[in-house]
Design a protein around this motif. Structure first.
Motif, short mmCIF file in Angstrom:
data_model
loop_
_atom_site.label_atom_id
_atom_site.label_comp_id
_atom_site.label_asym_id
_atom_site.label_seq_id
_atom_site.Cartn_x
_atom_site.Cartn_y
_atom_site.Cartn_z
N GLU A 20 3.96 3.98 -5.71
CA GLU A 20 5.29 3.70 -4.86
C GLU A 20 5.14 4.39 -3.35
OE1 GLU A 20 9.77 6.28 -4.41
OE2 GLU A 20 8.43 6.63 -6.17
N ALA A 21 4.27 5.32 -3.40
CA ALA A 21 3.92 5.94 -2.09
C ALA A 21 2.89 4.86 -1.15
CB ALA A 21 3.19 7.37 -1.97
N LEU A 22 1.96 4.34 -2.05
CA LEU A 22 1.16 3.24 -1.19
C LEU A 22 1.94 2.13 -0.84
CD1 LEU A 22 -1.54 2.61 -0.34
CD2 LEU A 22 -2.10 1.33 -2.68
N ARG A 23 3.12 1.46 -1.46
CA ARG A 23 3.67 0.42 -0.92
C ARG A 23 4.57 0.88 0.14
NH1 ARG A 23 3.24 -3.63 -4.60
NH2 ARG A 23 2.17 -2.93 -6.75
N SER A 24 5.24 2.10 0.17
CA SER A 24 5.86 2.52 1.37
C SER A 24 4.96 2.54 2.61
CB SER A 24 6.49 4.07 0.86
OG SER A 24 7.22 4.56 2.09
N GLU A 25 3.91 3.20 2.43
CA GLU A 25 2.76 3.30 3.55
C GLU A 25 2.42 1.95 4.22
OE1 GLU A 25 1.81 5.97 5.44
OE2 GLU A 25 2.59 7.44 4.04
N LEU A 26 1.96 1.15 3.51
CA LEU A 26 1.55 -0.25 3.62
C LEU A 26 2.49 -1.30 4.12
CD1 LEU A 26 -1.36 -0.63 1.07
CD2 LEU A 26 -1.41 -0.11 3.61
N GLY A 27 3.93 -0.91 3.52
CA GLY A 27 5.01 -1.88 4.00
C GLY A 27 4.82 -3.25 3.13
N GLY A 29 3.84 -6.12 4.23
CA GLY A 29 3.07 -7.29 4.71
C GLY A 29 1.62 -7.31 4.13
N HIS A 30 1.66 -6.52 2.94
CA HIS A 30 0.23 -6.41 2.14
C HIS A 30 0.55 -6.95 0.90
CE1 HIS A 30 -0.89 -3.82 5.64
NE2 HIS A 30 -2.34 -4.14 5.29
N ASP A 31 -0.29 -7.70 0.35
CA ASP A 31 -0.27 -8.03 -1.17
C ASP A 31 -1.08 -7.02 -2.07
OD1 ASP A 31 -0.15 -9.79 -3.38
OD2 ASP A 31 -1.59 -11.11 -2.99
N LEU A 32 -0.41 -6.45 -2.77
CA LEU A 32 -1.09 -5.43 -3.55
C LEU A 32 -1.14 -5.69 -5.13
CD1 LEU A 32 0.47 -2.18 -2.18
CD2 LEU A 32 -1.92 -2.80 -1.77
N ASP A 33 -2.24 -5.45 -5.65
CA ASP A 33 -2.34 -5.36 -7.22
C ASP A 33 -2.71 -4.05 -7.46
OD1 ASP A 33 -3.15 -5.72 -9.83
OD2 ASP A 33 -4.67 -7.30 -9.31
N VAL A 34 -1.93 -3.29 -8.16
CA VAL A 34 -2.35 -1.80 -8.53
C VAL A 34 -2.21 -1.73 -10.02
CG1 VAL A 34 -1.41 0.47 -8.32
CG2 VAL A 34 -0.77 -1.19 -6.30
N ILE A 327 0.08 11.86 0.93
CA ILE A 327 -0.89 12.24 1.71
C ILE A 327 -2.18 11.01 1.12
CG2 ILE A 327 -2.82 13.94 2.21
CD1 ILE A 327 -0.66 15.98 1.75
N ALA A 328 -2.26 10.98 0.15
CA ALA A 328 -3.52 10.07 -0.47
C ALA A 328 -3.24 8.74 -0.01
CB ALA A 328 -3.57 10.26 -1.93
N ALA A 329 -1.93 8.24 -0.18
CA ALA A 329 -1.57 6.79 0.05
C ALA A 329 -1.68 6.77 1.53
CB ALA A 329 -0.01 6.55 -0.15
#
Length: 354
Positions: A20-27, A29-34, A327-329
């Motif tokens: 959740e935190a990473l998707r919030s930080e990147l917005g 515009g990024h294609d994520l596979d988590v 913080i990590a994200a």
């Protein structure tokens, strides 16, 4: 291009929080596979992982499961996963590890540099939680709150606790010595000053101007000990700080002083504590960390007087878990954008964005 990430969490900072935190930080515009991996901590105690020479401390999970989960992943967010030399050697596509702890003791930083992997950390993630807990432990020991609670629950109304010889002590007007003055120590000092305490600080990395601004007195440890009715430990465990509170240090404290350790067990010599309590050299002891975790069933302090003991949970708040993930994200987002990391932990991390 898809960014393949592993969220290697546990039962405190869950993989879903990292996600959740990473998707919030990147917005958007990024294609994520988590991918998600969950270690057994805290139900399963952390400990050393890896072979001699590349062993990491305070880790949870196994090298094999981490290597399998990292296959094809560029980035990992974690708290406890064991990043040993073997893991780095087996994961050539890995470029960055974001550890949501104040110090990445679960990462072999030299091996990360050899593999060209940037490592980031998360200083201050639990500062508020740990500081509040430390003050709570002081109050619990000074006012004997756990003992009074246990006695009442056992059906004993201890009116004798109001006798002068049994009565507790106040923080208002007390002198409290803080050994270590990082993010946690500074919050503790602020709270103690609000109580009306005088605060002494022993920390070779703190300057006089910071101490004056914060309203604390910067002294050497040799001066802090005899002046402090309460001594609270907030230092990192290093070769210089290991065992700094030993029999000699306790002997220099005022009779009946209270000692609090919510930092690291290795800062103290635990063998001398039972006799110090029985003799009255120490009037109280509050511990959240230990030389052996968990303490054994025959732990001598189980039978010692005036001990408050909790199972290494000073940082255990929900806010800490969310803050750690954020913080990590944030560090991962900087890495992806090619920006300098805010909290690099190794040489490769310091080169990001340069």
């Amino acid at each position: 291009m898809t960014l393949r990430v592993l969220a290697a969490g546990d039962h405190f900072v869950a993989p879903a929080l990292f996600d959740e935190a990473l998707r919030s930080e990147l917005g958007d515009g990024h294609d994520l596979d988590v991918g998600h991996l969950t270690a057994g901590w805290p139900a399963e105690p952390f400990g050393p992982v890896g072979a001699e020479g590349s062993r990491v401390e305070e880790a949870s999970g196994t090298e094999d499961e981490l290597v399998a989960a990292l296959e094809g992943r560029r980035v990992c967010l974690t708290q406890m996963a064991p990043f040993t030399a073997r893991v780095f050697d087996a994961c050539p596509e890995l470029g960055m590890v974001a550890v949501c702890r104040g110090g990445p003791v679960n990462v072999d930083l030299d091996a990360a540099d050899r593999a060209g992997v940037a490592v980031a950390q998360a200083p201050g993630r639990n500062a508020a939680a740990a500081a509040e807990f430390a003050v709570g432990m002081m109050l619990a020991a000074l006012r004997r709150i756990p003992l009074a609670d246990a006695e009442l629950r056992a059906g004993r109304w201890r009116g004798d606790f109001y006798e002068y010889s049994e009565a507790g002590l106040e923080l208002d007007g007390a002198t409290v010595g803080l050994v270590g003055y990082g993010a946690i120590g500074r919050i503790v000092a602020r709270v103690l000053r609000a109580f009306g305490a005088t605060v002494l600080v022993a920390d070779p990395y703190t300057d006089a101007e910071t101490a004056r601004t914060d309203g604390v007195e910067l002294v050497e440890l040799a001066e802090l000990l005899p002046r402090s009715g309460v001594v609270s430990l907030h230092a990192r465990l290093t070769d210089e700080t290991r065992g700094i509170i030993d029999a000699d240090a306790i002997a220099r404290m005022p009779d009946g002083a209270v000692l609090v350790n919510t930092a690291r067990g290795g800062l103290m010599d635990y063998e001398v504590l039972p006799e110090a309590l029985r003799s009255g050299r120490l009037g109280g002891l509050a511990l959240d960390v230990y030389d052996v975790e968990p303490p054994p069933d025959d732990w001598p302090l189980h039978a010692a007087p005036n001990v408050v003991a909790t199972p290494h949970l000073a940082g255990a708040t929900r806010q800490t878990a969310h803050r750690a993930a954020r913080i990590a994200a944030g560090e991962v987002a900087r890495f992806v954008r090619g920006e300098a990391l805010a909290h690099p932990a190794n040489a490769t991390g310091k080169e990001v964005g340069s």
